[in-house]
Design a protein around this motif. Structure first.
Motif, mmCIF file in Angstrom:
data_model
loop_
_atom_site.group_PDB
_atom_site.id
_atom_site.type_symbol
_atom_site.label_atom_id
_atom_site.label_comp_id
_atom_site.label_asym_id
_atom_site.label_seq_id
_atom_site.Cartn_x
_atom_site.Cartn_y
_atom_site.Cartn_z
ATOM 1 N N ALA A 151 0.902 -1.268 0.066
ATOM 2 C CA ALA A 151 0.021 -0.029 -0.014
ATOM 3 C C ALA A 151 0.972 1.226 0.209
ATOM 4 N N THR A 156 -0.787 4.219 -4.482
ATOM 5 C CA THR A 156 -1.767 3.425 -4.577
ATOM 6 C C THR A 156 -2.861 3.681 -3.775
ATOM 7 N N VAL A 157 -2.919 4.155 -2.631
ATOM 8 C CA VAL A 157 -3.770 4.695 -1.791
ATOM 9 C C VAL A 157 -4.341 5.840 -2.406
ATOM 10 N N ASN A 199 -6.980 4.843 -5.070
ATOM 11 C CA ASN A 199 -8.128 4.218 -4.512
ATOM 12 C C ASN A 199 -9.024 5.376 -3.861
ATOM 13 N N VAL A 210 -4.734 3.414 6.687
ATOM 14 C CA VAL A 210 -3.969 2.599 6.173
ATOM 15 C C VAL A 210 -2.941 1.928 6.786
ATOM 16 N N VAL A 254 -8.974 -0.090 -0.808
ATOM 17 C CA VAL A 254 -7.938 -0.297 -0.641
ATOM 18 C C VAL A 254 -7.885 -1.809 -0.382
ATOM 19 N N HIS A 296 -8.514 -4.050 -3.358
ATOM 20 C CA HIS A 296 -7.481 -4.112 -4.478
ATOM 21 C C HIS A 296 -6.318 -4.265 -3.841
ATOM 22 N N VAL A 297 -5.636 -3.709 -3.022
ATOM 23 C CA VAL A 297 -4.375 -3.769 -2.603
ATOM 24 C C VAL A 297 -4.290 -5.132 -1.841
ATOM 25 N N PRO A 300 -4.960 0.326 -9.331
ATOM 26 C CA PRO A 300 -5.640 0.518 -8.006
ATOM 27 C C PRO A 300 -5.197 -0.578 -7.064
#
Lengths: 356, 98
Positions: free
Chosen positions: A76, A80-81, A84, A102, A162, A165-166, B8
């Motif tokens: 994360a 990337t965060v 999202n 996060v 997040v 996806h992550v 994402p």
């Protein structure tokens, strides 16, 4: 190549080209990768992601890994965060709240691997404390858990995206919750410190910062109401009644926490009687109890503290092993409804200072 | 108008691994059982392991729990337990769910 490996391959490109950013094109893009929460998203274009990143710490490295999120083991990063957060519809100014949440998800004691793997319908609840509640426009008043406020809705949704996806917490392979729960879409509220008779929640935990974020992994709120009492013990009897159910994990896992979201009027009644936040917790610890024999009749496996395992059948046992596991904060507006939020059990809440 | 969007999901963290592909054949019959602390997991897994051993001509060589830290189904296995299993067995049966 298995289904998950196929999806992972699709995900490895840092950017994706779409014919357009219409809702239909984005839906098709997400569907192919088994992403999304089922609702329309904002296209995370480079410009929008840069704006989101600018809402946070301007000196921060966009590739800084805030947390590694299981079960997928996704990194994360800030970028990337931010992707999202854009998809969720966050205004850039709330990005520090998402980042801090996060970071909390990555703390070992929160046990995100278990939170995502369990069949229990647990979802991380984000509670926002302090000055940013007003500054960023979070709703801590009427409907604080409900819809209609962009900050609450999008921060809660960004955290869920997040996770999807992550962390790879897609229902089925990455999130085993038997039925799920509505709070898995978005679960964010704010402490109503302005209407609280006590100091900010995070200050009582020793987090010396103007603002903070708590993440508690639990069920949906369980309401209790008392419209007529001026007696705090009579009000808290309803809370204790809501807590002493065998249907929650706290009944068989004594290390689990309870979050108690008192409405301002119930909190005022407690404070008028001279009660502190800790007094409320101590009282619930003392009164939310059932005989040990009833627990034993209901469960074959009890993950209890040793002193509870040694109790006689007639002893009244609490719904958690210590009063400190009952965490009281004030949220909501006018009216006399409060709530208790049971824990999944094998998780501990995390409260972090909001990043500057 | 076309649009370029950012991913994402992002990269996997360093050290993160994906599930291994299924073995094409069970050529080594050393079988282990890792009890994940769910109710009746050990009974189920030992029974399945014994059946598998009989079917492939193998042997159940180790049955273990997750160690002190893994007292509950929701808590992780002790690393030394995994290390021991990786040395002693080729196949591990684990993970009974609710």
């Amino acid at each position: 190549m298995g289904e998950n490996a196929h999806v992972e391959e699709l995900a490895r490109e840092p950017t994706h080209d779409l014919e357009n950013e219409s809702p239909e094109a984005l839906y098709a893009f997400l569907e192919e990768r088994q992403w999304g929460d089922g609702l329309p998203v904002v296209a995370p274009t480079g410009d929008r992601v840069e704006e989101m990143l600018a809402g946070g710490d301007p000196g921060a490295d966009p590739d800084e890994v805030l947390a590694v999120l299981p079960p997928r083991g996704g990194a994360a990063t800030r970028r990337t965060v931010a992707v999202n957060a854009v998809m969720a519809g966050c205004p850039p100014e709330v990005f520090p709240v998402v980042v801090t949440a996060v970071r909390a998800l990555g703390q070992q004691r929160l046990n995100l691997r278990g939170v995502n793997a369990t069949t229990h319908p647990v979802a991380p609840l984000v509670i926002v404390h302090g000055e940013v509640v007003a500054e960023m426009g979070f709703n801590a008043e009427v409907g604080a858990f409900g819809p209609g406020n962009r900050a609450n809705a999008t921060v809660g949704r960004a955290v869920r995206l997040v996770l999807l996806h992550v962390a790879g917490a897609r229902p089925g392979p990455g999130d085993a919750a038997t039925q799920g729960q509505p709070s898995k879409y978005a679960y964010c509220t704010a402490e109503n410190a302005a209407a609280s008779p006590w100091g900010p929640y995070h200050h009582d935990l020793g987090v010396d910062a103007p603002s903070a974020v708590t993440v508690h992994c639990g069920e949906n709120p369980h309401n209790f109401h008392d419209m007529e009492s001026d007696d705090v013990e009579r009000i808290l009897a309803k809370a204790a009644s809501a807590m002493t159910t065998f249907g929650v994990n706290n009944a068989c896992i004594s290390s689990g926490e309870w979050f108690v979201g008192l409405c301002p009027e119930h909190a005022a009644t407690a404070a008028a009687a001279g009660w502190s936040r800790d007094d409320v917790a101590e009282h619930l610890f003392a009164t939310a109890r059932r005989p040990a024999r009833e627990f034993r009749a209901q469960f074959d496996l009890l993950a209890w503290a040793p002193w509870m395992r040694d109790a006689a059948d007639d002893d009244l046992l609490p719904m958690t092993e210590e009063a400190g596991n009952i965490r009281v904060f004030v949220t909501g507006g006018a009216g006399r409804h409060s709530c208790v939020i049971p824990s999944w059990g094998m998780t501990r809440s995390v409260t972090l200072a909001l990043e500057a | 108008m076309s649009a370029r969007i950012l991913d994402p999901a992002g990269p996997l963290a360093e050290g993160a691994v994906q599930l291994a592909p299924a073995a094409p054949a069970l050529v080594d019959g050393r079988i282990g059982v890792l009890d994940n602390a769910k109710p009746n997991a050990r009974l189920l897994l030992e029974t399945a392991a014994a059946g598998l051993a009989e079917r492939i001509g193998g042997e159940v060589v180790r049955v273990t729990d997750k160690g002190a830290a893994g007292f509950n189904a929701a808590t992780a296995c002790e690393p030394q337990v995994l290390e021991g299993l990786s040395k002693e067995v080729r196949i591990v049966l684990t993970g009974s769910a609710d």
